[in-house]
Write an enzyme that holds these catalytic residues in place. Sequence first.
Site, mmCIF file in Angstrom:
data_model
loop_
_atom_site.group_PDB
_atom_site.id
_atom_site.type_symbol
_atom_site.label_atom_id
_atom_site.label_comp_id
_atom_site.label_asym_id
_atom_site.label_seq_id
_atom_site.Cartn_x
_atom_site.Cartn_y
_atom_site.Cartn_z
ATOM 1 N N CYS A 106 0.452 -0.971 0.304
ATOM 2 C CA CYS A 106 -0.154 -0.052 -0.074
ATOM 3 C C CYS A 106 0.957 1.715 -0.196
ATOM 4 O O CYS A 106 1.613 1.045 0.813
ATOM 5 C CB CYS A 106 -1.232 -0.180 1.041
ATOM 6 S SG CYS A 106 -1.937 1.253 1.466
ATOM 7 N N HIS A 134 3.374 -7.981 14.184
ATOM 8 C CA HIS A 134 2.719 -7.907 12.200
ATOM 9 C C HIS A 134 3.563 -7.916 11.060
ATOM 10 O O HIS A 134 5.120 -7.350 11.332
ATOM 11 C CB HIS A 134 2.141 -6.645 12.615
ATOM 12 C CG HIS A 134 0.975 -6.647 11.739
ATOM 13 N ND1 HIS A 134 1.088 -6.002 10.171
ATOM 14 C CD2 HIS A 134 0.090 -6.023 12.013
ATOM 15 C CE1 HIS A 134 -0.147 -5.752 9.901
ATOM 16 N NE2 HIS A 134 -1.124 -6.239 10.417
ATOM 17 N N GLU A 136 3.709 -5.452 8.784
ATOM 18 C CA GLU A 136 4.150 -4.868 8.457
ATOM 19 C C GLU A 136 5.008 -3.904 9.248
ATOM 20 O O GLU A 136 6.021 -2.914 8.768
ATOM 21 C CB GLU A 136 2.633 -4.089 8.378
ATOM 22 C CG GLU A 136 3.129 -2.717 8.130
ATOM 23 C CD GLU A 136 1.656 -1.818 8.309
ATOM 24 O OE1 GLU A 136 0.527 -2.093 8.247
ATOM 25 O OE2 GLU A 136 1.652 -0.143 8.509
ATOM 26 N N THR A 170 0.443 1.601 10.530
ATOM 27 C CA THR A 170 -0.652 2.708 9.487
ATOM 28 C C THR A 170 -1.659 2.418 10.129
ATOM 29 O O THR A 170 -3.012 3.322 9.511
ATOM 30 C CB THR A 170 -0.797 2.456 8.050
ATOM 31 O OG1 THR A 170 -0.627 0.832 7.940
ATOM 32 C CG2 THR A 170 0.651 2.364 7.308
ATOM 33 N N CYS A 200 -2.448 5.764 8.911
ATOM 34 C CA CYS A 200 -3.161 6.203 7.294
ATOM 35 C C CYS A 200 -4.461 6.999 7.269
ATOM 36 O O CYS A 200 -5.522 6.258 8.316
ATOM 37 C CB CYS A 200 -2.968 4.703 6.559
ATOM 38 S SG CYS A 200 -4.891 3.606 6.711
ATOM 39 N N SER A 228 -6.636 -8.527 12.282
ATOM 40 C CA SER A 228 -6.451 -7.791 11.719
ATOM 41 C C SER A 228 -6.226 -6.513 12.122
ATOM 42 O O SER A 228 -7.772 -6.064 12.948
ATOM 43 C CB SER A 228 -7.928 -7.358 10.456
ATOM 44 O OG SER A 228 -7.811 -5.672 10.657
ATOM 45 N N ASN A 230 -6.241 -3.361 11.824
ATOM 46 C CA ASN A 230 -7.341 -2.247 12.399
ATOM 47 C C ASN A 230 -9.192 -2.027 12.845
ATOM 48 O O ASN A 230 -9.779 -1.606 13.075
ATOM 49 C CB ASN A 230 -7.267 -1.673 10.374
ATOM 50 C CG ASN A 230 -7.935 -2.181 9.677
ATOM 51 O OD1 ASN A 230 -9.345 -1.925 9.631
ATOM 52 N ND2 ASN A 230 -7.324 -2.766 8.731
HETATM 53 S S1 SF4 Z 1 -5.347 0.177 5.820
HETATM 54 FE FE1 SF4 Z 1 -4.293 1.579 5.403
HETATM 55 S S2 SF4 Z 1 -1.904 1.288 5.329
HETATM 56 FE FE2 SF4 Z 1 -3.190 -0.544 5.767
HETATM 57 S S3 SF4 Z 1 -3.439 -1.487 3.209
HETATM 58 FE FE3 SF4 Z 1 -5.671 -0.007 3.945
HETATM 59 S S4 SF4 Z 1 -5.076 2.242 2.773
HETATM 60 FE FE4 SF4 Z 1 -2.886 0.854 3.351
#
Ligand code: SF4
Length: 304
Positions: A106, A134, A136, A170, A200, A228, A230
């Site tokens: 990303c 993680h 990332e 992010t 992000c 996940s 997020n």
């Molecule tokens: S959550 Fe943010 S960093 Fe992750 S893929 Fe989506 S836009 Fe990209």
Amino acid sequence: MIKKAEKMGFCAGVQNAVDLVRKILSENPEKRIFLSDELIHNPIINHELKQKGIIFLSQYSNMPEQAAIEKYVTPKDIFIIPAFGISKSSRQVLEKIGCETIDTTCPSVKAVINKIIEFTKQGYTILYYGKPKHPETEAAVSYADNYIVIHSLEDIADKKLDKVGLVAQTTMLRSKVNKVFDEIETKLGKDNVKRINTVCGATQVRQDAVEKLAQDVKTILVIGGYNSSNTKNLAKVAANKGAKVYHIDGNPDKITKEKITFQPVGSDKESTEENWYTADIGITSGASTPDEVTEKIIEKINNF
Ligand code: SF4
């Protein structure tokens, strides 16, 4: 009544990764296609990709990623770099092999990596606020000469640090990132710290939307993979606002009017609860949750 969060579901980064991989699969039926690990943290998408023949290197071999690439990937294969990115050393091995590499990293993750490279060139130690295991995190910190993965000020309590560059995974909670970065700046002095909040935009708007949703409904379903980051943070935001939160992985079989199987906020294990259903339910979903998954859950609840 079901109320949806104003912003939820696939972000542009995830959509791009999924579209690209589906295209590569349909255009190359005769080739071996490798993925380092999960493309995104969503069980339904990863299951689809496995069914279509993609080889997940992390499940194919117990070897460390770089060694597994060296051993199994050939110049005739295709290698997909997931949305989380990949470590510097693995990328170098792929270049050496010379196979076709499809990079779905990303742009927001690339921006974090670029900042780490910039701070490192200037001689800064990177303090990376994120989850240690993680993918990332593992990809990002591989670009630093010196780094510490942190979660709070305590993680640097016994460290002698001079110049530090602060960056974050992010998908973290922006409020928490700012708090920890402020504390570090106070401890080390402004002149010794370079900082950038790299949470992000997609993560932030989803967190803001669930916060708003929690003002209207007291029970919220958060849909997305249990691993996940997020999605987990969406659940945390809703819980912090006082909502009763059920983080579900999107499997409709795990939810009936009588009982629900979910991962409680702050836990890594599933739990089942009876008599959960209520008239007003809020719904949100992580940036790696396909809309079809959310719609199936909504349809099921509407039929209760
Ligand atoms: S959550 Fe943010 S960093 Fe992750 S893929 Fe989506 S836009 Fe990209």
